[in-house]
Scaffold this motif. Sequence first.
Motif, mmCIF file in Angstrom:
data_model
loop_
_atom_site.group_PDB
_atom_site.id
_atom_site.type_symbol
_atom_site.label_atom_id
_atom_site.label_comp_id
_atom_site.label_asym_id
_atom_site.label_seq_id
_atom_site.Cartn_x
_atom_site.Cartn_y
_atom_site.Cartn_z
ATOM 1 N N ALA A 57 27.844 84.404 51.434
ATOM 2 C CA ALA A 57 27.862 84.763 52.326
ATOM 3 C C ALA A 57 29.482 85.923 50.731
ATOM 4 C CB ALA A 57 29.274 84.717 53.070
ATOM 5 N N ASP A 58 29.505 85.174 50.014
ATOM 6 C CA ASP A 58 31.072 85.594 49.233
ATOM 7 C C ASP A 58 31.574 84.762 48.790
ATOM 8 O OD1 ASP A 58 32.416 87.441 47.862
ATOM 9 O OD2 ASP A 58 33.817 87.798 49.886
ATOM 10 N N ASP A 59 32.286 85.276 47.292
ATOM 11 C CA ASP A 59 32.549 83.960 45.963
ATOM 12 C C ASP A 59 31.840 82.998 45.360
ATOM 13 O OD1 ASP A 59 34.266 82.627 44.683
ATOM 14 O OD2 ASP A 59 36.100 82.626 46.423
ATOM 15 N N PRO A 60 30.772 84.308 44.653
ATOM 16 C CA PRO A 60 29.870 83.354 43.567
ATOM 17 C C PRO A 60 30.364 81.781 42.985
ATOM 18 C CG PRO A 60 30.314 85.108 42.828
ATOM 19 C CD PRO A 60 30.913 85.063 44.322
ATOM 20 N N ASP A 61 31.675 81.879 42.520
ATOM 21 C CA ASP A 61 32.532 81.026 41.826
ATOM 22 C C ASP A 61 32.457 80.065 42.584
ATOM 23 O OD1 ASP A 61 32.193 82.606 39.129
ATOM 24 O OD2 ASP A 61 34.200 83.284 39.678
ATOM 25 N N ARG A 62 33.095 80.144 43.908
ATOM 26 C CA ARG A 62 33.140 78.905 44.500
ATOM 27 C C ARG A 62 31.916 77.957 45.189
ATOM 28 N NH1 ARG A 62 37.076 78.603 49.626
ATOM 29 N NH2 ARG A 62 36.338 77.069 48.677
ATOM 30 N N ILE A 63 30.760 78.690 45.519
ATOM 31 C CA ILE A 63 29.591 78.788 46.138
ATOM 32 C C ILE A 63 28.663 77.274 45.243
ATOM 33 C CG2 ILE A 63 26.755 79.053 45.967
ATOM 34 C CD1 ILE A 63 27.993 81.195 48.211
ATOM 35 N N MET A 64 29.014 78.453 43.869
ATOM 36 C CA MET A 64 28.442 77.292 42.139
ATOM 37 C C MET A 64 28.993 76.363 41.897
ATOM 38 S SD MET A 64 25.851 79.020 41.789
ATOM 39 C CE MET A 64 25.572 78.330 39.972
ATOM 40 N N ALA A 65 30.377 76.617 42.679
ATOM 41 C CA ALA A 65 31.413 74.761 42.627
ATOM 42 C C ALA A 65 30.998 73.990 43.436
ATOM 43 C CB ALA A 65 33.224 75.227 42.242
ATOM 44 N N LEU A 66 30.701 74.066 44.543
ATOM 45 C CA LEU A 66 30.003 73.621 45.883
ATOM 46 C C LEU A 66 28.119 72.610 45.268
ATOM 47 C CD1 LEU A 66 30.288 72.435 48.990
ATOM 48 C CD2 LEU A 66 29.398 74.414 49.383
ATOM 49 N N VAL A 67 27.775 73.801 45.285
ATOM 50 C CA VAL A 67 26.132 73.134 44.170
ATOM 51 C C VAL A 67 27.188 72.180 43.486
ATOM 52 C CG1 VAL A 67 24.598 73.937 43.151
ATOM 53 C CG2 VAL A 67 25.060 75.110 45.025
ATOM 54 N N ALA A 68 27.564 72.491 42.264
ATOM 55 C CA ALA A 68 27.754 71.404 41.394
ATOM 56 C C ALA A 68 27.947 69.999 42.157
ATOM 57 C CB ALA A 68 28.861 71.875 40.458
ATOM 58 N N THR A 69 28.908 70.461 43.064
ATOM 59 C CA THR A 69 29.773 69.135 43.835
ATOM 60 C C THR A 69 27.908 68.261 44.825
ATOM 61 O OG1 THR A 69 30.022 69.830 46.195
ATOM 62 C CG2 THR A 69 31.279 69.998 44.208
ATOM 63 N N GLY A 70 27.451 68.387 44.861
ATOM 64 C CA GLY A 70 26.260 68.366 45.268
ATOM 65 C C GLY A 70 25.180 67.666 44.981
ATOM 66 N N GLY A 71 24.872 67.987 43.194
ATOM 67 C CA GLY A 71 24.038 67.216 43.018
ATOM 68 C C GLY A 71 23.646 68.659 41.749
ATOM 69 N N ASP A 72 22.232 68.275 41.142
ATOM 70 C CA ASP A 72 21.788 68.820 39.871
ATOM 71 C C ASP A 72 21.096 70.459 39.897
ATOM 72 O OD1 ASP A 72 21.539 69.982 36.931
ATOM 73 O OD2 ASP A 72 19.348 68.647 37.008
ATOM 74 N N GLY A 73 21.829 71.441 40.231
ATOM 75 C CA GLY A 73 20.666 72.594 40.467
ATOM 76 C C GLY A 73 20.361 72.769 42.311
ATOM 77 N N LEU A 74 19.923 73.482 42.418
ATOM 78 C CA LEU A 74 19.727 74.707 43.745
ATOM 79 C C LEU A 74 18.353 75.397 44.077
ATOM 80 C CD1 LEU A 74 21.296 75.684 46.699
ATOM 81 C CD2 LEU A 74 21.702 77.703 45.790
ATOM 82 N N GLY A 75 17.930 74.793 44.857
ATOM 83 C CA GLY A 75 16.426 75.252 44.487
ATOM 84 C C GLY A 75 16.113 76.277 45.669
ATOM 85 N N THR A 76 16.924 76.339 46.882
ATOM 86 C CA THR A 76 16.484 77.276 47.439
ATOM 87 C C THR A 76 18.356 77.809 48.821
ATOM 88 O OG1 THR A 76 14.893 75.950 47.935
ATOM 89 C CG2 THR A 76 15.439 77.653 49.696
ATOM 90 N N VAL A 77 17.414 79.372 48.455
ATOM 91 C CA VAL A 77 19.121 79.837 49.333
ATOM 92 C C VAL A 77 18.389 80.508 50.507
ATOM 93 C CG1 VAL A 77 20.788 81.398 49.602
ATOM 94 C CG2 VAL A 77 20.407 80.729 47.290
ATOM 95 N N VAL A 78 18.510 80.239 51.919
ATOM 96 C CA VAL A 78 17.971 80.829 52.756
ATOM 97 C C VAL A 78 19.465 82.136 53.019
ATOM 98 C CG1 VAL A 78 17.813 80.430 55.317
ATOM 99 C CG2 VAL A 78 16.668 78.785 53.799
ATOM 100 N N THR A 79 18.831 82.747 53.766
ATOM 101 C CA THR A 79 19.582 84.190 54.599
ATOM 102 C C THR A 79 19.090 83.923 56.284
ATOM 103 O OG1 THR A 79 20.035 85.859 52.068
ATOM 104 C CG2 THR A 79 20.315 86.271 54.316
#
Length: 220
Positions: free
Chosen positions: A52-74
Amino acid sequence: MSYTGTVTPGGPEDVRELERVTIRKLAVSDMHNNVYLLTSRGTGDQLLIDAADDPDRIMALVATGGDGLGTVVTTHQHWDHVRALREVVARTGARTVAGHEDADALPVPVDVPVGQGDRITFGDVDLDVIHLRGHTPGSIALALRDVDGMVHLFTGDSLVPGGVGATSHPGQDFGSLIEDVTTRVFDVYGDDTWFYPGHGDDSTLGAERPHLQEWRERGW
């Protein structure tokens, strides 16, 4: 700490541990948009719902979950749910998923357009797609069934605590949305089904079900 589902922009994420999936909920922007990160506990694969917004915070969230992001659903095409989509996809290379009818309105190409009855798989986890017409033509919700049988729904703006999504603008349709929410959500899933909306706190179908007729009568 127990999961509450209450998050605020600028505040920490809330984390819910299911048997197969970890759900992380984050609020971004002055519109209190919710972003959800689902991580398979078996494989580590990750899926994001609404960049939705704030890509840096989203990327930090992804990093807390694991290694990388495979899918984005809108969940739907509205601008407040896609402001970080282009940058998150560029930074992760994630495949993009959205409803057929909303795909052309997004700021990135949609790799996997989906509709009613389709299934999205990441790692060893499946999500069922529910097409909820009326807030936007291609709005979708996602259903995750945990091993204990409990269903977790990610509803975007089509279903929120207290009613269905807004339908007062051109191209929106309350009759279509209340019908789909009734027949494709409330008539299918039980009262213990927990849902995670695009804004604000979570709720359950059991808490909202008694108000369905009230929503119909008021027309919004």
